[in-house]
Design a protein around this motif. Structure first.
Motif, mmCIF file in Angstrom:
data_model
loop_
_atom_site.group_PDB
_atom_site.id
_atom_site.type_symbol
_atom_site.label_atom_id
_atom_site.label_comp_id
_atom_site.label_asym_id
_atom_site.label_seq_id
_atom_site.Cartn_x
_atom_site.Cartn_y
_atom_site.Cartn_z
ATOM 1 N N UNK A 78 -40.362 -3.087 19.478
ATOM 2 C CA UNK A 78 -40.420 -2.180 18.336
ATOM 3 C C UNK A 78 -41.095 -2.809 17.139
ATOM 4 N N UNK A 79 -41.961 -2.066 16.502
ATOM 5 C CA UNK A 79 -42.706 -2.563 15.347
ATOM 6 C C UNK A 79 -41.756 -2.845 14.189
ATOM 7 N N UNK A 80 -42.176 -3.644 13.214
ATOM 8 C CA UNK A 80 -41.343 -3.858 12.035
ATOM 9 C C UNK A 80 -41.113 -2.541 11.286
ATOM 10 N N UNK A 81 -39.850 -2.189 11.095
ATOM 11 C CA UNK A 81 -39.492 -0.974 10.374
ATOM 12 C C UNK A 81 -38.032 -1.075 9.977
ATOM 13 N N UNK A 82 -37.602 -0.191 9.062
ATOM 14 C CA UNK A 82 -36.183 -0.174 8.687
ATOM 15 C C UNK A 82 -35.312 0.101 9.906
ATOM 16 N N UNK A 83 -35.743 1.057 10.734
ATOM 17 C CA UNK A 83 -34.930 1.456 11.895
ATOM 18 C C UNK A 83 -34.811 0.339 12.922
ATOM 19 N N UNK A 84 -35.888 -0.423 13.097
ATOM 20 C CA UNK A 84 -35.874 -1.477 14.113
ATOM 21 C C UNK A 84 -35.263 -2.783 13.615
ATOM 22 N N UNK A 85 -34.986 -2.859 12.324
ATOM 23 C CA UNK A 85 -34.365 -4.065 11.777
ATOM 24 C C UNK A 85 -32.955 -4.226 12.320
ATOM 25 N N UNK A 86 -32.499 -5.464 12.370
ATOM 26 C CA UNK A 86 -31.122 -5.777 12.734
ATOM 27 C C UNK A 86 -30.294 -5.914 11.448
ATOM 28 N N UNK A 87 -28.987 -5.744 11.509
ATOM 29 C CA UNK A 87 -28.111 -5.514 12.654
ATOM 30 C C UNK A 87 -28.215 -4.084 13.201
ATOM 31 N N UNK A 88 -27.839 -3.956 14.479
ATOM 32 C CA UNK A 88 -27.740 -2.644 15.111
ATOM 33 C C UNK A 88 -26.279 -2.319 15.382
ATOM 34 N N UNK A 89 -25.977 -1.034 15.304
ATOM 35 C CA UNK A 89 -24.603 -0.575 15.530
ATOM 36 C C UNK A 89 -24.604 0.553 16.558
ATOM 37 N N UNK A 90 -23.444 0.776 17.160
ATOM 38 C CA UNK A 90 -23.301 1.927 18.056
ATOM 39 C C UNK A 90 -23.055 3.176 17.221
ATOM 40 N N UNK A 91 -22.964 4.327 17.849
ATOM 41 C CA UNK A 91 -22.863 5.597 17.121
ATOM 42 C C UNK A 91 -21.614 5.688 16.270
ATOM 43 N N UNK A 92 -20.494 5.126 16.735
ATOM 44 C CA UNK A 92 -19.252 5.156 15.963
ATOM 45 C C UNK A 92 -19.112 3.942 15.046
#
Length: 608
Positions: A78-92
């Motif tokens: 994934x390209x550099x973007x706000x969405x692809x930045x870490x941390x990642x979380x699950x839906x809940x």
């Protein structure tokens, strides 16, 4: 290569995490983010760009809490973007994950989770981990992590925070570095020692297949299978500057030693059933690759030298005519481009101005373009029809080392994939080549573990102002790169010649005592190469011969020898360049120069 930090203790996590990420920003700088636990929630701030962009966002909306994880990213999926930045979380938002590495089976897992109703907001493999843990959640974060990593293939260093057990952080390592720092009433996770050195000098270094459960008061080490691990704590005695370089004196030496891992990472997920499979990466070119009748490699500097290797390899393996051009000359010579021409542009940064100009010229002429680059989201990655990423991680030293070797690996993979598509090599030949390329990381490591002969020769040539490299076939392309490395960081005038051309003028430059580095790794021209060595020896040259292990003849014709492990002749450039990189490094050191920042040079040339 990304930077990971985790903290649990009595202090505000945000400031400690940011401080740690500043020390790790050399590991990645295209996005950054934090997740901090407070009042039953994991609050996340993340943004594209350098760490300063994240700090600006936090100034207006700080995160409060005493437990958290942070990340500075070098993009892979994934390209550099706000969405692809870490941390990642699950839906809940039960789990927050930061990750360094590549999950090779992420697409398979993603499709499985999507069928169960999980939705994804990023293009990353890391978000899959968060959803996978949510799917496997049994109420015990440690048990859940163990179940998740059993499903994952690839390389990873993970730091995980959870809402259900906010008094714990979990760290897991497989083929990507991770340490745990032990303080008083507080503990830390990090990719590297500099991130935590201001707070503690006591660390555990996790090994592959190990995990750590970190609380405020202690650290428990175990295998991912649940077996306890007893590990002696390491007391760090380095200063902060040395620690940033992983204990090495310079970034260049550190990056030379990172090559085995960089090669493994670039091979990861691309070898399948004793062959090379790039179908998922080059799907947009699959039909074109069967029809192309000519290939142009276009690049600058070190990447151009990788292209010279590419010409020989593609022509031998895939039987397609190849031209190689310096990018700054390419469009001015009015190259003949047709829809059946494939242009392969190579650039570590993906932003080299002349290479981008060549890419655009090719596309304007209707040719397809394949990019080989180390930076996701770079201009080359965005504008090429398809991209083969090299997973070298950031290079800090100006002189390129691991970027070059991973470019070679990408070229080999591309060539073998072409051969498979076009039927120019048999299954047996492809199987043998796949086995040989898989062995390269360990073979490079063997060279790195025995630098003494290279160090001695480097000290002996440090006072010279002129030096020559000679080689034939693939060795001629390698000596061009070896010569460039030496001249750019030692400032010794160095030239590389095709050994068979010595009698056509260049032999006049050889005189008593002049150092000559001669490569003799190619069996098809070995005897002729030895004859060329004898020619320069007869004129008084002092010769360092570089040959294969088990070669007892070369030593009879040279003053000193260095050997590399045996491999298929096609792959010797990856091994032969390693001692030449070390030679340049140790020569520069012997001359008292700044290895990482040679005069007049910059890391990325973004102007023509």
């Amino acid at each position: 290569m990304c930077g990971i930090v985790g903290y649990i203790g009595p202090k505000q996590a945000q400031n400690i995490l940011l401080e740690g990420l500043r020390k790790l920003e050399y590991r990645g700088y295209d996005s950054a983010g934090l997740a901090v636990y407070q009042d039953g929630r994991l609050n996340v701030r993340k943004t594209k760009g350098a760490l300063s962009a994240l700090e600006g966002r936090l100034n207006g909306s700080p995160l409060s809490g005493e437990v958290g994880v942070g990340h500075t990213r070098w993009a892979t999926h994934g390209k550099p973007s706000d969405e692809n930045s870490h941390p990642h979380v699950d839906q809940q938002r039960r789990f927050s994950v930061v990750h360094n590495g590549i999950i090779e089976n992420y697409m398979e897992l993603k499709e499985e989770l999507a069928e169960k109703g999980y939705s994804f907001t990023s293009e990353t493999d890391t978000e899959v981990i968060a959803h996978l843990m949510a799917d496997l959640d049994d109420g015990d974060v440690v048990s859940t992590v163990r179940k998740a990593v059993r499903r994952m293939k690839g390389a990873y260093a993970l730091a995980i925070a959870s809402v259900s057990e906010p008094d714990k952080l979990v760290a897991v390592r497989l083929a990507s570095p991770l340490i745990v720092g032990v303080g008083e009433g507080e503990n830390f996770i990090a990719s590297d020692i500099p991130a935590i050195l201001q707070h503690t000098r006591n660390v555990y270094v996790l090994e592959d297949g190990e995990m750590a459960v970190i609380t405020r008061d202690g650290v428990e080490l175990s295998t991912t299978g649940g077996q306890p691990v007893n590990r002696e704590m390491l007391r760090v005695t380095w200063d902060a500057v040395t620690a940033e370089k992983g204990g090495y004196d310079h970034f260049m030496l550190k990056e030379i030693h990172e090559q085995p891992k960089a090669i493994r990472d670039t091979l990861a997920g691309r070898l399948k059933d004793d062959s090379v499979d790039l179908s998922w990466e080059l799907s947009g070119l699959s039909d074109d690759l069967k029809q192309i009748d000519k290939i142009h490699f276009v690049a600058c500097g070190t990447a151009y030298h990788a292209g010279l290797i590419g010409k020989s390899v593609v022509e031998k393996v895939a039987r397609i005519p190849v031209e190689v051009d310096v990018a700054s000359e390419y469009r001015y010579r009015d190259p003949i481009l047709t829809p059946s021409t494939l242009v392969v542009v190579i650039s570590q940064s993906g932003e080299t101005a002349d290479t981008l100009a060549a890419l655009r010229e090719a596309k304007k002429a209707g040719s397809k373009v394949l990019g080989i680059t180390n930076v996701v989201g770079s201009s080359v990655a965005r504008e090429a029809d398809e991209v083969l990423m090299t997973w070298a991680g950031p290079e800090i030293a100006v002189a390129s080392t691991k970027a070059y070797t991973t470019q070679l690996i990408a070229i080999y993979l591309f060539s073998l994939y072409l051969a498979r598509l076009r039927g120019t090599w048999s299954e047996e030949e492809l199987k043998r080549a796949t086995a040989a390329i898989s062995a390269l990381p360990e073979q490079v490591q063997r060279i790195l573990d025995a630098p003494e002969a290279i160090q001695r020769f480097a000290r002996s040539i440090a006072e010279h102002e002129d030096l020559f490299f000679i080689g034939r076939g693939l060795d001629h392309a390698v000596v061009k790169e070896g010569s460039l490395k030496l001249k750019e960081i030692s400032y010794i005038h160095s030239d590389a010649y095709a050994a068979g051309e010595l009698k056509h003028g260049t032999l006049a430059l050889i005189e008593d005592g002049v150092p000559v580095i001669a490569l003799a790794t190619q069996p098809s021209v070995y005897e002729k190469m030895v004859s060329n060595i004898i020619e320069v020896k007869a004129r008084g040259a002092r010769v360092l011969g570089l040959g294969l292990e088990g070669d007892t003849e070369l030593a009879k014709s040279v003053d000193e020898t260095i050997t590399i492990p045996e491999t298929l002749p096609l792959f010797t450039p990856v091994l032969a360049v390693t001692p030449l990189q070390l030679l340049a490094y140790y020569t520069s050191i012997a001359r008292g120069l700044d290895v990482d920042k040679p005069r007049n040079l910059a890391k990325s040339v973004t102007v023509e």
